[in-house]
Scaffold this motif. Structure first.
Motif, PDB file in Angstrom:
ATOM      1  N   UNK A 281      -1.977   7.595   8.694  1.00  0.00           N
ATOM      2  CA  UNK A 281      -2.713   6.375   9.036  1.00  0.00           C
ATOM      3  C   UNK A 281      -2.491   5.316   7.950  1.00  0.00           C
ATOM      4  N   UNK A 282      -2.527   5.734   6.697  1.00  0.00           N
ATOM      5  CA  UNK A 282      -2.286   4.790   5.609  1.00  0.00           C
ATOM      6  C   UNK A 282      -0.914   4.165   5.685  1.00  0.00           C
ATOM      7  N   UNK A 283       0.090   4.984   5.981  1.00  0.00           N
ATOM      8  CA  UNK A 283       1.459   4.478   6.095  1.00  0.00           C
ATOM      9  C   UNK A 283       1.591   3.484   7.244  1.00  0.00           C
ATOM     10  N   UNK A 284       0.905   3.758   8.359  1.00  0.00           N
ATOM     11  CA  UNK A 284       0.956   2.838   9.505  1.00  0.00           C
ATOM     12  C   UNK A 284       0.328   1.489   9.133  1.00  0.00           C
ATOM     13  N   UNK A 285      -0.771   1.518   8.374  1.00  0.00           N
ATOM     14  CA  UNK A 285      -1.424   0.279   7.969  1.00  0.00           C
ATOM     15  C   UNK A 285      -0.534  -0.526   7.015  1.00  0.00           C
TER      16      UNK A 285
ATOM     17  N   UNK B 238      -5.794  -3.383   2.618  1.00  0.00           N
ATOM     18  CA  UNK B 238      -7.017  -2.722   2.154  1.00  0.00           C
ATOM     19  C   UNK B 238      -7.231  -1.397   2.879  1.00  0.00           C
ATOM     20  N   UNK B 239      -7.031  -1.418   4.211  1.00  0.00           N
ATOM     21  CA  UNK B 239      -7.159  -0.184   4.984  1.00  0.00           C
ATOM     22  C   UNK B 239      -6.118   0.839   4.535  1.00  0.00           C
TER      23      UNK B 239
ATOM     24  N   UNK C 127      -6.892   4.643   2.763  1.00  0.00           N
ATOM     25  CA  UNK C 127      -6.440   5.880   3.411  1.00  0.00           C
ATOM     26  C   UNK C 127      -5.469   6.656   2.534  1.00  0.00           C
ATOM     27  N   UNK C 128      -4.569   5.951   1.849  1.00  0.00           N
ATOM     28  CA  UNK C 128      -3.558   6.617   1.026  1.00  0.00           C
ATOM     29  C   UNK C 128      -4.179   7.258  -0.208  1.00  0.00           C
ATOM     30  N   UNK C 129      -5.151   6.599  -0.817  1.00  0.00           N
ATOM     31  CA  UNK C 129      -5.809   7.191  -1.983  1.00  0.00           C
ATOM     32  C   UNK C 129      -6.627   8.419  -1.577  1.00  0.00           C
ATOM     33  N   UNK C 130      -7.223   8.367  -0.392  1.00  0.00           N
ATOM     34  CA  UNK C 130      -7.925   9.555   0.122  1.00  0.00           C
ATOM     35  C   UNK C 130      -6.936  10.705   0.312  1.00  0.00           C
ATOM     36  N   UNK C 131      -5.744  10.378   0.805  1.00  0.00           N
ATOM     37  CA  UNK C 131      -4.729  11.406   1.040  1.00  0.00           C
ATOM     38  C   UNK C 131      -4.321  12.078  -0.263  1.00  0.00           C
ATOM     39  N   UNK C 132      -4.185  11.300  -1.338  1.00  0.00           N
ATOM     40  CA  UNK C 132      -3.770  11.866  -2.625  1.00  0.00           C
ATOM     41  C   UNK C 132      -4.791  12.846  -3.185  1.00  0.00           C
TER      42      UNK C 132
END
Length: 415
Positions: free
Chosen positions: A308-312, A319-320, A324-329
């Motif tokens: 989802x982060x990559x799509x944003x 911001x979105x 999402x990417x920091x949550x993934x890490x």
């Protein structure tokens, strides 16, 4: 004919070709010497300028590197990885793949007793070995290191198919062809990956295994997206969606198709369609089974935050994307020392957010770690993503830290 010879045949100097493509002359020189490979976003323009298709372009790009190895006196080895540019190794891999694919076209024998007559492995044996190979591939830091074992398994499959063809054995073949394609794709050998996925789709059709068939098409769509052909990818994925609807509802095939559709829609700039597809992918959490089968389908929702982060990022919703990417890490699977490829991809996306914000500090912080992971894992996928990132640096390259990162990324070896 190599890239340089084709350029000269058309009357271009390195400077002129570089001007046409919007790159530096030294970039063209590195392509011709085999020191670097064009990014997916550059390949279309290069193919048009040289008046060749993508498959012919791959041949032009590999020619000088193969020649250079012969001149230096290097010889191929049975332990050579998929990242090795030696064309003899590549041709042997494709020869086995092609012959095995041809054998799957022989008449299917349905008699139950024939399975016991296969001298070199039953369908169940192949299924077990394939599952093991997928596990090795998933855990391997360098995906190309799996190549020799996959090649040996293809050879064994060739022998088994020569003895007997049944739908279970065809299913095992379709499974193995997809793994062969994954190894090729990670090594940036798109034409080899396409050949593998096409065979997998064809054999899955004959085996009447709709989930395998859909997954082969999804992987094929990834090649299109790597070449920025998002519209074509959506067409292939629509076919995969129809096949998945006929498959096993306990598997996560439909959700994986939806996840990749979200990527294609993001590439087209369609936020609404992208989010609807991601919502469909989220339903993987509703499955009572584990959402996987063997190894060819591993979608279980664990990557949804990073995807989802990559799509944003693609859609410019920074911001979105960053949230999402920091949550993934924070996920265990992406911790240091775990999946180099997945963590590298997320770090590259966070660096891309920095590029869009013109934040040199963010670009360097995340980009350097991603480059280190690409170097440690020899992942062509992460290196390819990082080189595409460099194309967007623009004025940021005047910052000495970003310039150093760009040089570090340019030095990454990609097949």
């Amino acid at each position: 004919m190599g890239l340089a010879e084709r350029r000269r045949t058309l009357g271009y100097s390195q400077e002129k070709l570089a001007e046409l493509l919007g790159v530096d002359r030294t970039t063209v020189g590195r392509w011709e010497s085999g020191g670097a490979a064009p990014q997916p976003s550059q390949r279309r323009g290069l193919a048009l300028a040289l008046e060749v298709g993508f498959q012919e372009l791959d041949m032009l790009l590999t020619s000088p590197r193969a020649t250079g190895r012969k001149t230096a006196g290097h010889h191929s080895s049975d332990t050579t990885s998929a990242g090795d540019p030696d064309e003899m190794i590549r041709r042997e891999f494709l020869r086995i793949l092609t012959v095995s694919g041809a054998l799957t076209l022989l008449p299917v024998e349905e008699a139950e007793g024939l399975a016991e007559g296969v001298r070199r492995g039953t369908p169940a044996d192949f299924a077990r070995m394939n599952r093991h190979l997928w596990q090795i591939y998933q855990l391997a830091r360098s995906k190309g290191s799996v190549y020799p074992v996959v090649r040996d398994q293809l050879t064994t499959l060739h022998d088994a198919l020569a003895d007997h063809t049944s739908r279970p054995l065809l299913g095992a073949a379709a499974d193995l062809f997809q793994l062969a394609g994954e190894v090729a794709f990670d090594a940036n050998r798109y034409s080899d990956a396409v050949a593998s996925y096409s065979l997998a789709a064809s054999v899955s059709k004959d085996a009447e295994t709709y989930d395998l068939w859909a997954c082969a098409l999804v992987r094929y769509a990834y090649v299109d997206m790597s070449e920025q052909r998002h519209r074509q990818a959506t067409q292939i994925l629509a076919a995969a969606e129809r096949l998945a609807a006929r498959g096993d509802n306990s598997l996560a095939t439909r959700q994986w198709v939806a996840s990749v559709q979200a990527e294609a829609y993001a590439g087209l700039g369609d936020l609404g369609a992208c989010e609807r597809a991601m919502d469909r992918a989220e339903t993987v959490r509703d499955l009572t089974a584990d959402g996987t089968n063997g190894g060819w389908l591993r979608f279980d929702g664990a990557r949804l935050a990073e995807e989802r982060g990559s799509r944003y990022v693609q859609l410019g919703r920074l911001d979105l994307a960053e949230s999402a990417l920091k949550d993934a890490l924070e996920q265990t699977a992406l911790a240091n020392g775990q999946s180099y490829r997945r963590r590298g991809a997320v770090l590259t996306d966070l660096a891309a957010v920095g590029v869009k914000r013109r934040d040199a500090e963010q670009v360097v912080t995340y980009g350097r770690e991603a480059a280190g992971l690409a170097r440690a894992s020899a992942s062509g996928y992460v290196a390819r993503r990082l080189r595409a990132l460099c194309d967007d640096f623009g004025p940021l390259s005047r910052d000495h830290r970003v310039a150093e990162l760009e040089a570090e990324i340019a030095a990454l070896s990609t097949p």
